[in-house]
Design a protein around this motif. Structure first.
Motif, short mmCIF file in Angstrom:
data_model
loop_
_atom_site.label_atom_id
_atom_site.label_comp_id
_atom_site.label_asym_id
_atom_site.label_seq_id
_atom_site.Cartn_x
_atom_site.Cartn_y
_atom_site.Cartn_z
N PHE A 1 36.96 4.22 11.40
CA PHE A 1 36.99 3.08 12.38
C PHE A 1 36.34 2.47 13.28
O PHE A 1 35.74 1.78 13.66
CB PHE A 1 38.29 3.53 13.59
CG PHE A 1 38.55 2.66 14.79
CD1 PHE A 1 39.06 1.58 14.33
CD2 PHE A 1 38.18 2.99 16.08
CE1 PHE A 1 39.88 0.60 16.16
CE2 PHE A 1 38.33 1.99 16.74
CZ PHE A 1 38.87 0.88 16.52
N THR A 2 35.64 4.25 13.72
CA THR A 2 33.85 3.96 14.24
C THR A 2 33.05 2.94 13.69
O THR A 2 32.06 1.68 14.27
CB THR A 2 33.58 5.04 14.64
OG1 THR A 2 34.27 5.66 15.96
CG2 THR A 2 32.02 4.84 15.92
N ALA B 1 33.52 -0.16 11.38
CA ALA B 1 34.14 -1.02 11.54
C ALA B 1 34.12 -1.05 12.59
O ALA B 1 33.70 -2.85 12.85
CB ALA B 1 35.68 -0.67 11.39
N VAL B 2 34.38 -0.78 13.75
CA VAL B 2 33.43 -1.59 15.22
C VAL B 2 32.50 -1.70 15.07
O VAL B 2 32.13 -2.23 15.88
CB VAL B 2 34.86 -0.63 16.12
CG1 VAL B 2 33.77 -1.09 17.77
CG2 VAL B 2 36.64 -0.40 16.69
N PHE B 3 31.85 -0.49 15.24
CA PHE B 3 30.40 -1.12 14.99
C PHE B 3 29.30 -1.91 13.74
O PHE B 3 28.78 -2.70 14.54
CB PHE B 3 29.58 0.89 14.70
CG PHE B 3 27.83 0.52 14.78
CD1 PHE B 3 27.78 0.90 16.44
CD2 PHE B 3 27.37 0.91 13.57
CE1 PHE B 3 26.57 1.24 16.65
CE2 PHE B 3 25.78 0.93 14.34
CZ PHE B 3 25.33 0.72 15.35
N PHE C 1 31.28 -4.51 13.03
CA PHE C 1 31.81 -6.74 13.66
C PHE C 1 31.56 -6.51 15.29
O PHE C 1 31.10 -7.33 15.35
CB PHE C 1 33.41 -5.73 13.70
CG PHE C 1 34.27 -7.17 14.07
CD1 PHE C 1 34.38 -8.13 13.34
CD2 PHE C 1 34.56 -7.25 15.26
CE1 PHE C 1 34.88 -9.30 13.85
CE2 PHE C 1 35.95 -8.46 16.19
CZ PHE C 1 35.63 -9.54 15.10
N PHE C 2 30.78 -5.51 15.87
CA PHE C 2 30.82 -5.87 17.18
C PHE C 2 29.46 -5.77 17.47
O PHE C 2 28.78 -6.18 18.47
CB PHE C 2 31.58 -5.27 18.89
CG PHE C 2 32.58 -5.65 18.31
CD1 PHE C 2 32.80 -6.80 19.02
CD2 PHE C 2 33.28 -4.77 17.89
CE1 PHE C 2 34.15 -7.22 19.21
CE2 PHE C 2 34.99 -5.12 18.27
CZ PHE C 2 35.68 -6.11 18.41
N GLY D 1 29.38 5.01 20.18
CA GLY D 1 30.63 5.25 18.78
C GLY D 1 30.93 6.82 18.47
O GLY D 1 31.77 7.16 18.03
N LEU E 1 34.36 6.95 20.59
CA LEU E 1 34.80 5.90 20.21
C LEU E 1 35.70 7.09 19.18
O LEU E 1 37.02 6.68 18.72
CB LEU E 1 34.70 4.79 19.59
CG LEU E 1 35.81 3.99 19.15
CD1 LEU E 1 36.60 3.73 20.17
CD2 LEU E 1 34.95 2.52 18.51
N THR F 1 39.30 8.57 18.69
CA THR F 1 40.41 8.08 17.80
C THR F 1 40.88 9.31 17.19
O THR F 1 42.25 9.86 16.25
CB THR F 1 39.32 7.02 16.85
OG1 THR F 1 39.24 5.33 17.81
CG2 THR F 1 40.54 6.29 15.85
#
Length: 94
Positions: free
Chosen positions: A36-37, A39-41, A43-44, A61, A64, A68
């Protein structure tokens, strides 16, 4: 020295952790937290090309990922507790 037959079995806490499959849940939650981290890293941060200090983003990160993973671990363990308690209730009714 005492023989192995004199030693008590595993402590109740150890048996409880095994019954709730906490070790398996911890591995799953760690994988989910890291995925998840990442993917967020991506994407953002990577895709938009953010110009922030990299150490700051890595620290965020880490927070997060651990948050999570902890949340997923709690959810999986509570779910396993419910399943185990229902199994025990069904076994007592028979």
């Amino acid at each position: 020295m005492s023989s192995s037959s004199d030693r008590p079995g595993r402590p109740p806490v150890t048996r409880l952790l095994e019954a709730l499959e906490v070790k398996r849940n911890a591995v799953i939650s760690l994988v989910v937290g890291i995925a998840f981290t990442v993917a967020v890293f991506l994407f953002f941060v990577v895709i938009p090309g953010v110009d922030q200090q990299l150490t700051y983003l890595i620290a965020l990160g880490f927070v997060l990922a651990t948050t999570t993973a902890g949340t997923v671990l709690i959810v999986l363990t509570v779910y396993q507790t419910i399943v185990l308690s229902r199994t025990l209730e069904d076994g007592e009714e028979m």
